[in-house]
Design a protein around this motif. Structure first.
Motif, PDB file in Angstrom:
ATOM      1  N   UNK A   1       0.834  -1.204   0.000  1.00 27.02           N
ATOM      2  CA  UNK A   1       0.000   0.000   0.000  1.00 27.02           C
ATOM      3  C   UNK A   1       0.871   1.258   0.000  1.00 27.02           C
ATOM      4  N   UNK A   2       2.106   1.084   0.396  1.00 23.28           N
ATOM      5  CA  UNK A   2       2.974   2.259   0.501  1.00 23.28           C
ATOM      6  C   UNK A   2       3.643   2.549  -0.838  1.00 23.28           C
ATOM      7  N   UNK A   3       3.751   3.859  -1.151  1.00 21.84           N
ATOM      8  CA  UNK A   3       4.432   4.241  -2.392  1.00 21.84           C
ATOM      9  C   UNK A   3       5.594   5.165  -2.089  1.00 21.84           C
ATOM     10  N   UNK A   4       6.156   5.031  -0.895  1.00 18.98           N
ATOM     11  CA  UNK A   4       7.222   5.987  -0.552  1.00 18.98           C
ATOM     12  C   UNK A   4       8.476   5.695  -1.371  1.00 18.98           C
ATOM     13  N   UNK A   5       9.084   6.721  -1.904  1.00 23.42           N
ATOM     14  CA  UNK A   5      10.255   6.542  -2.779  1.00 23.42           C
ATOM     15  C   UNK A   5      11.375   5.772  -2.088  1.00 23.42           C
TER      16      UNK A   5
ATOM     17  N   UNK B   1       4.857  10.192  -2.946  1.00 29.68           N
ATOM     18  CA  UNK B   1       4.218   8.892  -3.035  1.00 29.68           C
ATOM     19  C   UNK B   1       3.811   8.396  -1.652  1.00 29.68           C
ATOM     20  N   UNK B   2       2.569   7.842  -1.571  1.00 30.45           N
ATOM     21  CA  UNK B   2       2.096   7.407  -0.245  1.00 30.45           C
ATOM     22  C   UNK B   2       1.673   5.961  -0.254  1.00 30.45           C
TER      23      UNK B   2
ATOM     24  N   UNK C   1      -6.016   2.330   3.406  1.00 32.92           N
ATOM     25  CA  UNK C   1      -5.913   1.848   2.037  1.00 32.92           C
ATOM     26  C   UNK C   1      -6.004   0.336   1.904  1.00 32.92           C
TER      27      UNK C   1
ATOM     28  N   UNK D   1       8.102  12.913  -9.119  1.00 32.81           N
ATOM     29  CA  UNK D   1       6.771  12.726  -8.531  1.00 32.81           C
ATOM     30  C   UNK D   1       6.022  14.037  -8.437  1.00 32.81           C
TER      31      UNK D   1
END
Lengths: 143, 670
Positions: free
Chosen positions: A94-98, B669-670, B444, B549
């Motif tokens: 679920x995480x999209x942290x770089x 981005x999360x 999420x 981003x």
């Protein structure tokens, strides 16, 4: 479209899915089996390690945020083992942290997918595409 | 060469020598004469005495004894007698007067005989013996004596006559001598006078000539020169003349040189006096300045006291250090916050006495804000995310936010450190960060399963469903998708608002990125059969550093808005061009437009124009708010041109140098 793909896959590929959320496991299981993959579920990283002692999956579907050791610790551990150094891994988190994405690619994953951004179908398509085309996937198959 | 001095001295010495010899001669002659004269006079004086006394002189071969009372000397005589035989000497008895003039003399070969003679003679004498003569009774014998028989008076007369004659002779001689001496003295004096006259004349002539030359030169006649005769002389005058001639030549040369440099000198003098005038002006200005400085000093003192009062009453902790990190000032708030007193820390190294931590690591001279400021001269700001802590001696540890600024003179003379206890802010921040990560996962994950399951239902993975059911599930699917987007937007805004967003620029091509966004939005674009046209000036457009981003998020929001509020088959035009120091990105649509009355508030959080709300009820009102914050974070501007019913063009710009790197904890981005 799915029937076309089925015809192209002569051997049944095994996918180990490491995901702590039971509802998601259910959905994944349903989708993978419909797509004629061999499905191995693990709800923790520790459980996945136990499975790896007996099984040789073609690909690992890995969540990151899990109780216990978590996805990254698992990934680091299996990358230290020569048998799994090149085993294809896809992160589905679920995480999209770089930071996480960068770290994942440093640990030689073939893709990093943000769960909520993708349809399940799209994720399966990517996995299939990789197993068919990827040189590392093929090389793993030869072993 | 014999000098004048030598000549003069030798002449004088000669004259003096001659005079001394003459005088000595005169003295010697005179003395002799005088002595003789004296003798004669004395003889006269003792004339009478000779009548009464006869002196007996006994000569013993050893000097003799003179006495008129020989009996007194019997002992002595006896003694002489004793040695008589051995010596075999002769004795002469002589009668003498007081002047040792022989009255008579008797020579015997023994003293006894002499005495006898003397006794006998004496007896004769005493008896008034007139007869005085020489008797040589024993001519062959040793004994020999002599008597003088003469009338004393006669004798004396004769003598007196002699004396008178002698005296006359002496006087004659003396007169002669005095005459000679007088002549000599006169002659010598004459010679001296003549000599000195001639000599002086000779010297003074040359000197007068020389002095005349000197006088004329002094009057400015430089053509005159010293005569050849003077120069040829071999004495002092000669050398004086030569020196003088040399001096005259030198003087001529000097005067020429002086005339030559005269103009230069005039110039110099003019320059110097100009300088002096300048100096005078400067001096006046300085005096004025000093007066001003005094006034300034007074007001500065007032100002200083005022600043001190302000500094001590500020709620933030303030510490001032010098360039060696020594604490020179600490205000009350700093004392309170750090639980210390000024007396404890003043004059001490701040790095040592006030422990500052970065996370768990104690800061040293290498990374301490004060040291950084002293080194770079730049202001240092910390934020909560820098995790700076003060650790007190009581063990209390708290988060702090620090600002350190250099005290600038010609050089950095110290640092002002301003800080506050940020423990409450830190707690809040931690709570917020915690919420964001909880939200990103906990919201999420269930949304994902809702999405996947509704997706599978629609796909018929759970068996065939009828059209109505399919329609309903599609609604669930769309709602879930909206929810996911909303959560993502909220999380992104939370991050940007918290200042935790980092910007990591990498070279990015605007056109490629825009095409990426278009392909992501392809489904909705195709649904409405809309077209997107990209135009760049120049083409190809240069690559510039941007955070992928961040730029993606901005383009995606603007493009999806353009698509959403434009009719089907519309064309959306994107143009990218350079405008001075900025790159301008424009997204032009032919949509509903923004009514004038909503235009001012369009970038506000959750704000939506009425016509937009009507057309797309599911919009969140967060998109443009996030876009504005992102553009402002990279130092750009966002604006729009719009006409209701005709369309809107959104513009944003970015410096040609691209985005600058910004520290932060998280990406978008999360």
């Amino acid at each position: 479209m799915t029937s076309e793909i089925k015809k192209k896959i002569p051997v049944k590929k095994t996918i180990l899915v490491v995901e702590d959320e039971a509802p998601l496991q259910d959905a994944i299981k349903l989708k993978l089996q419909r797509e004629r993959f061999r499905y191995l579920p693990a709800t923790t990283a520790e459980e996945a390690l136990t499975i790896l002692e007996k099984e040789k999956p073609d690909l690992i579907w890995l969540d990151l945020l899990m109780p216990g050791m978590g996805g990254f610790a698992f990934l680091e551990k299996i990358r230290q083992n020569p048998a799994y150094r090149d085993l294809p891994v896809v992160i589905v988190s679920v995480s999209a942290s770089p930071e996480k994405i960068r770290r994942a690619f440093e640990l030689n994953v073939f893709d990093y997918l943000v769960k909520s951004h993708y349809k399940l179908d799209d994720i399966i398509k990517r996995i299939r595409g990789f197993i068919v085309k990827s040189p590392s996937g093929q090389s793993y198959e030869r072993n | 060469m014999k000098s004048i001095k030598t000549k003069t001295i030798s002449a004088f010495l000669a004259v003096i020598g001659v005079m001394i010899i003459l005088i000595a001669l005169i003295i010697v002659v005179n003395l002799g004469l005088t002595n003789r004269y004296k003798q004669i006079n004395e003889n006269i004086v003792y004339e009478q005495a000779l009548k009464d006394e006869v002196w007996l002189l006994v000569e013993d071969g050893y000097g003799g004894i003179k006495t008129n009372d020989y009996s007194k000397y019997t002992g002595r005589l006896k003694k002489i007698l004793e040695i008589e035989n051995t010596l075999n000497s002769r004795f002469t008895a002589t009668a003498v007067d007081k002047e040792s003039k022989v009255a008579y003399r008797s020579v015997r070969n023994s003293l006894t005989a002499v005495i006898a003679v003397i006794e006998e003679t004496k007896k004769d004498w005493e008896e008034g013996g007139e007869l005085i003569g020489t008797s040589e009774t024993f001519q062959d014998a040793i004994l020999k004596f002599e008597f003088v028989k003469q009338n004393t008076t006669d004798l004396l007369l004769a003598e007196t006559k002699n004396i008178a004659k002698v005296t006359q002779d002496i006087k004659k001689i003396q007169t002669f001598f005095f005459l000679i001496v007088g002549i000599i003295v006169f002659l010598v004096t004459l010679i001296l006078v003549v000599f000195s006259f001639v000599f002086t004349k000779k010297i003074s002539g040359s000197i007068i000539e020389l002095s005349e030359t000197a006088r004329r030169i002094s009057e400015g006649d430089l053509k005159i020169s010293v005569s050849g005769a003077l120069l040829e002389r071999k004495d002092e005058i000669g050398s004086l003349s030569k020196s003088f001639a040399l001096m005259v030549n030198n003087l001529k040369e000097k005067i020429k040189a002086l005339e030559f440099s005269g103009k230069e000198l005039d110039k110099k003098v003019e320059e110097i006096s100009a300088n002096n005038r300048e100096l005078e002006k400067t001096k006046t200005a300085m005096v004025n300045l000093l007066e001003d400085a005094n006034i300034l000093e007074t007001s500065l003192k007032k100002e200083r006291d005022r600043i001190r009062t302000i500094v001590s009453s500020i709620g933030e902790g303030i510490i001032v250090v010098d360039k060696k990190n020594k604490i020179t000032l600490i205000n009350q708030s700093a004392e309170k916050i750090l639980e210390i007193t000024a007396a404890e820390v003043l004059g001490h190294d701040i790095v040592k006495v006030i422990p500052l931590y970065s996370g768990l690591e104690r800061m040293t001279l290498d990374n301490h804000p004060v040291a950084k400021v002293l080194q770079t001269g730049k202001i240092f700001f910390s934020s909560l995310k820098d995790n700076l802590y003060f650790q007190l001696s009581s063990g209390r540890r708290f988060s702090t936010i620090i600002m350190a600024a250099p005290i600038l003179g010609e050089k950095i003379s110290g640092v002002v450190l301003m800080f506050r206890d940020a423990s409450e802010e830190k707690e809040l921040d931690e709570a917020r960060t915690g919420f964001i990560s909880v939200a990103s996962h906990q919201l999420r994950t269930p949304l994902t399963s809702m999405r996947w399951f509704s997706e599978m239902l629609i796909d018929g993975d759970a068996g065939e469903i009828n059209e109505d059911q399919k329609h309903f599930v599609e609604r669930i699917y769309q709602g879930t998708e909206r929810m996911i987007n909303l959560v993502n937007l909220l999380l992104q805004i939370a991050r940007v608002e918290a200042g935790r967003l980092k910007i990591e620029p990498v070279p990015i091509d605007f056109k490629n990125t825009t095409q990426g966004v278009i392909s992501m939005l392809r489904v909705s674009l195709e649904e409405k059969k809309q077209k997107v046209v990209i135009k760049t000036d120049p083409d190809p457009f240069p690559v510039i550093p941007m955070d992928q981003e961040v730029i993606w998020q901005v383009i995606q929001n603007l493009l999806s808005n353009a698509s959403r509020y434009s009719p089907a088959k519309a064309t959306i035009s994107i143009s990218i061009s350079q405008k001075g120091e900025f790159i301008e990105y424009a997204v032009k649509d032919t949509g509903i437009g923004i009514p004038k009355k909503y235009q001012k508030r369009i970038f506000e959080e959750f704000y939506r124009a009425e016509n937009a709300l009507k057309l797309v009820p599911e919009g969140s009102g967060l998109g443009l708010y996030l876009v504005r914050m992102l553009v402002e974070r990279w130092g750009g501007k966002i604006w729009f041109e719009s006409e209701e019913g005709k369309g809107t063009t959104f513009y944003f710009n970015i410096p040609v140098q691209g985005m600058k790197y910004k520290e932060g904890e998280v990406g978008l981005g999360v």
